[in-house]
Enzyme design. Structure first.
Site, mmCIF file in Angstrom:
data_model
loop_
_atom_site.group_PDB
_atom_site.id
_atom_site.type_symbol
_atom_site.label_atom_id
_atom_site.label_comp_id
_atom_site.label_asym_id
_atom_site.label_seq_id
_atom_site.Cartn_x
_atom_site.Cartn_y
_atom_site.Cartn_z
ATOM 1 N N CYS A 138 -2.380 33.117 10.585
ATOM 2 C CA CYS A 138 -2.342 33.834 11.858
ATOM 3 C C CYS A 138 -1.718 33.049 12.882
ATOM 4 C CB CYS A 138 -3.145 34.518 12.281
ATOM 5 S SG CYS A 138 -3.203 36.191 11.422
ATOM 6 N N GLU A 182 0.609 -0.839 -0.113
ATOM 7 C CA GLU A 182 -0.411 0.077 -0.028
ATOM 8 C C GLU A 182 1.064 1.215 0.144
ATOM 9 O OE1 GLU A 182 -2.209 -0.559 3.737
ATOM 10 O OE2 GLU A 182 -2.979 -2.230 3.136
ATOM 11 N N ARG A 187 3.210 19.778 6.710
ATOM 12 C CA ARG A 187 4.499 18.687 7.496
ATOM 13 C C ARG A 187 5.144 19.575 8.096
ATOM 14 N NH1 ARG A 187 7.170 15.889 4.894
ATOM 15 N NH2 ARG A 187 7.570 14.166 6.224
ATOM 16 N N TYR A 235 0.744 13.892 1.450
ATOM 17 C CA TYR A 235 0.591 14.386 2.328
ATOM 18 C C TYR A 235 0.807 16.315 2.449
ATOM 19 C CZ TYR A 235 0.675 9.185 3.561
ATOM 20 O OH TYR A 235 0.784 7.986 3.035
ATOM 21 N N GLY A 253 2.297 5.428 -0.923
ATOM 22 C CA GLY A 253 2.188 6.457 -0.931
ATOM 23 C C GLY A 253 3.049 7.136 -1.468
ATOM 24 N N ARG A 254 3.179 7.587 -0.016
ATOM 25 C CA ARG A 254 4.483 8.801 -0.109
ATOM 26 C C ARG A 254 5.528 8.288 -1.038
ATOM 27 N NH1 ARG A 254 5.271 11.459 4.168
ATOM 28 N NH2 ARG A 254 4.953 10.303 5.164
ATOM 29 N N TYR A 258 4.312 17.776 11.841
ATOM 30 C CA TYR A 258 5.355 16.882 11.853
ATOM 31 C C TYR A 258 7.399 17.500 12.200
ATOM 32 C CZ TYR A 258 2.045 14.150 9.664
ATOM 33 O OH TYR A 258 0.721 13.513 9.044
HETATM 34 N N1 PLP Z 1 -1.851 1.888 4.432
HETATM 35 C C1 PLP Z 1 -2.562 2.740 5.405
HETATM 36 C C2 PLP Z 1 -3.181 1.984 6.257
HETATM 37 C C3 PLP Z 1 -1.900 3.828 6.200
HETATM 38 O O1 PLP Z 1 -2.200 4.534 7.467
HETATM 39 C C4 PLP Z 1 -0.959 4.431 4.868
HETATM 40 C C5 PLP Z 1 -0.419 5.646 5.656
HETATM 41 O O2 PLP Z 1 0.159 6.220 6.627
HETATM 42 C C6 PLP Z 1 0.129 4.095 3.952
HETATM 43 C C7 PLP Z 1 -0.635 2.568 3.644
HETATM 44 C C8 PLP Z 1 0.596 4.698 3.197
HETATM 45 O O3 PLP Z 1 1.883 4.424 3.384
HETATM 46 P P1 PLP Z 1 3.035 5.459 2.783
HETATM 47 O O4 PLP Z 1 2.443 6.592 2.174
HETATM 48 O O5 PLP Z 1 3.887 5.585 3.966
HETATM 49 O O6 PLP Z 1 3.512 4.525 1.986
#
Ligand code: PLP
Length: 408
Positions: free
Chosen positions: A336, A267, A306, A364, A269-270, A310
Site C-alpha cells: 500500500c 571489495e 531498488r 541489493y 559486491g554487485r 533509486y
Molecule cells: N565496500 C563498501 C565499503 C561499500 O559500501 C560497498 C557498497 O556500496 C561495497 C564495497 C560494494 O560495492 P559494489 O557492490 O558496488 O561492488
C-alpha cells in the site's frame, strides 16, 4: 508453445511450481564466471578479493565465494557472524562502515579479522581502547574520502566531501599520525570506496592516484602502508549501461601500482552477484486504470527495493508461454504505497497467472528485503546445472511474529 526459459538447465516454471513465488533464483555458474573475470583481469596483482557481504549475504552464497578463495568485506557484526557460519576465514575479513559499535569491534577483534577500515578519529580511539582492554593489537586501514565524483546515483555515491563516509583527504595525515601514537593499533593499509554501480573508470583511477600521493607522504613521515584497498567493484548492465571494461580497470591499476610493493584488496559486491540472480514473480491481476495500466505481481518493493529507492531499472521478461498482447504498464506489487513499483511504463505482454522474471536481482535485492505490510520474505534457490537447492526457506508468519508480544 513450450516454455524453455531456464536458469542454467532448470526451467523457471519448475522452480516456481516447487518453491512458489516470489522467489530469488541464482546461477552458480554465473557466480563462478563473475569471480573468474576478476581473477583473470587482475591476475598479475593477485588481489585479495573481499566479496561485499551487503550485496547478498546468503550463507550458501558466502560459502561458495569462500570456496573460490574470497575474503569478505563486512559492515556489521551480524555480517561477520554470517561469514564465520558460512566457513569464511576471519583472517580474510575487512570491516568497513561508519558506525561500528563497541560490541561489534570487540567481536571482530576476538575473531582476529584482517583489518578494520576506519572512518573517523573517534573510531580510531574506540578501537584502540577496546584492543587495550582485550590486550590485543588491532590492524587498521584508514578509509580516505578522496572527494571524487563517482557519477552514480546520489544515494550510492560515497566519495564526495558531503558524504558521511571516510576521513577527509586533508585530515588523512593527522589521522594516520594519531593512529601511529595509539599503542594498541597497527597501521596496515589505506582504502577508499567512492560509490557503487560505477559506469565510468576515471573517478576510480583518480581516487587511486590521490591515495598514492598520500601513501608517499606517509612514507616520508615514516608511516609504511602495507596494502591498498580500492573498495567496491565496477557497475553491471541492468539495461543498456556502458559498463567499464574490467581488463582496462585492472591494467590502469597495475600501471599505477607497478614498482610499489603494495598488495591490493578489492571489495566487489554487485559485479560478483548482481547479474547471477533474478526475482521470479507471478502476475496476480491486470488492471486498467484511468491513465495507466498496471501489471500487479506478487513481488513488491519489500522484495526488491531498488526501483522505489533509486528509480533503478530492472529488465523484466515473461517466463510463461503467454498469449497476451503487448501493452504499456507499470509493474507493481501489492504494498500500500504508490512508491511500490518494480517497473514504470514498460511494454510487456502478460496476463494473470504468468510468471515474470525480474532480472539482475542478485545484488541489493534479498539483502535489502523487509517485512513491510507483514509480508514474509521470499525464498531463495541456487541452481547448479540440473540441480537446484533451497538456500533460504520462505519466511512464515509464525517466524515473523515470533519476536513480538501483545502485552497490553
Ligand atoms: N565496500 C563498501 C565499503 C561499500 O559500501 C560497498 C557498497 O556500496 C561495497 C564495497 C560494494 O560495492 P559494489 O557492490 O558496488 O561492488
Amino acid at each position: 508453445m513450450t516454455n524453455s526459459l531456464k536458469c542454467e538447465q532448470v526451467p523457471y516454471s519448475v522452480l516456481a511450481a516447487q518453491y512458489g513465488t516470489p522467489l530469488y533464483v541464482y546461477s552458480q555458474k554465473a557466480m563462478t564466471d563473475a569471480f573468474n573475470l576478476y581473477q583473470q583481469a587482475f591476475a598479475d596483482l593477485k588481489p585479495l578479493i573481499c566479496y561485499a557481504v551487503k550485496a547478498n549475504g546468503n550463507l550458501s552464497i558466502l560459502r561458495y565465494f569462500a570456496s573460490l578463495g574470497c575474503g569478505f568485506d563486512i559492515v556489521s557484526g551480524g555480517e561477520l557472524e554470517r561469514v564465520l557460519l558460512a566457513g569464511g576465514a576471519a583472517g580474510k575479513v575487512i570491516f568497513s562502515g561508519v558506525g561500528k559499535s563497541s560490541a561489534e569491534i570487540e567481536f571482530a577483534l576476538k575473531n582476529n579479522i584482517r583489518c578494520f577500515n576506519v572512518e573517523s578519529l573517534a573510531e580510531l580511539e574506540r578501537i584502540n581502547s577496546i584492543a587495550q582492554r582485550l590486550n590485543k593489537i588491532a590492524p587498521v586501514s584508514l578509509r580516505i574520502n578522496p572527494d571524487v565524483d563517482a557519477h552514480t546515483h546520489p544515494y550510492i555515491s560515497t566519495g564526495l566531501k558531503a558524504n558521511k563516509f571516510g576521513i577527509a583527504s586533508q585530515d588523512a595525515l593527522t589521522a594516520y599520525q594519531l593512529a601511529a601514537t595509539l599503542p594498541h593499533l597497527k597501521i596496515t593499509g589505506i582504502d577508499c570506496h567512492i560509490g557503487s554501480q560505477l559506469t565510468d573508470l576515471s573517478p576510480l583511477i583518480e581516487a587511486l592516484q590521490r591515495l598514492l600521493v598520500l601513501v608517499d607522504k606517509l612514507d616520508e613521515l615514516g608511516i609504511r602502508i602495507e596494502h591498498i584497498d580500492l573498495g567496491g567493484g565496477i557497475g553491471i548492465v541492468y539495461q543498456n549501461e556502458n559498463v567499464p571494461d574490467l581488463n582496462a580497470y585492472a591494467a590502469a591499476v597495475s600501471k599505477l601500482l607497478s614498482g610499489r610493493n603494495l598488495p591490493l584488496i578489492l571489495e566487489p559486491g554487485r559485479s560478483l552477484i548482481g547479474n547471477t540472480g533474478s526475482l521470479l514473480t507471478t502476475v496476480e491481476y491486470i488492471k486498467q486504470g484511468e491513465e495507466k495500466n498496471f501489471v500487479i505481481v506478487d513481488a513488491a518493493m519489500n522484495d526488491l527495493m531498488r526501483p522505489s529507492l533509486y528509480q533503478a531499472y530492472h529488465n523484466i521478461i515473461n517466463a510463461s508461454p503467454t498469449t497476451a498482447d503487448k501493452f504499456v504498464a507499470d509493474v507493481v506489487g501489492p504494498i500500500c504505497e504508490t512508491g511500490d513499483f518494480l517497473a514504470k511504463d514498460r511494454t510487456i505482454a502478460a496476463k494473470a497467472g504468468d510468471l515474470l522474471l525480474i532480472q539482475s536481482a542478485g545484488a541489493y535485492a534479498s539483502s535489502m528485503a523487509s517485512n513491510y505490510n507483514t509480508r514474509c520474505r521470499a525464498a531463495e534457490v541456487l541452481v547448479n546445472g540440473t540441480e537446484h537447492y533451497l538456500i533460504r526457506e520462505r519466511e512464515t508468519i509464525d517466524s515473523l511474529l515470533a519476536t513480538e508480544t501483545a502485552c497490553l
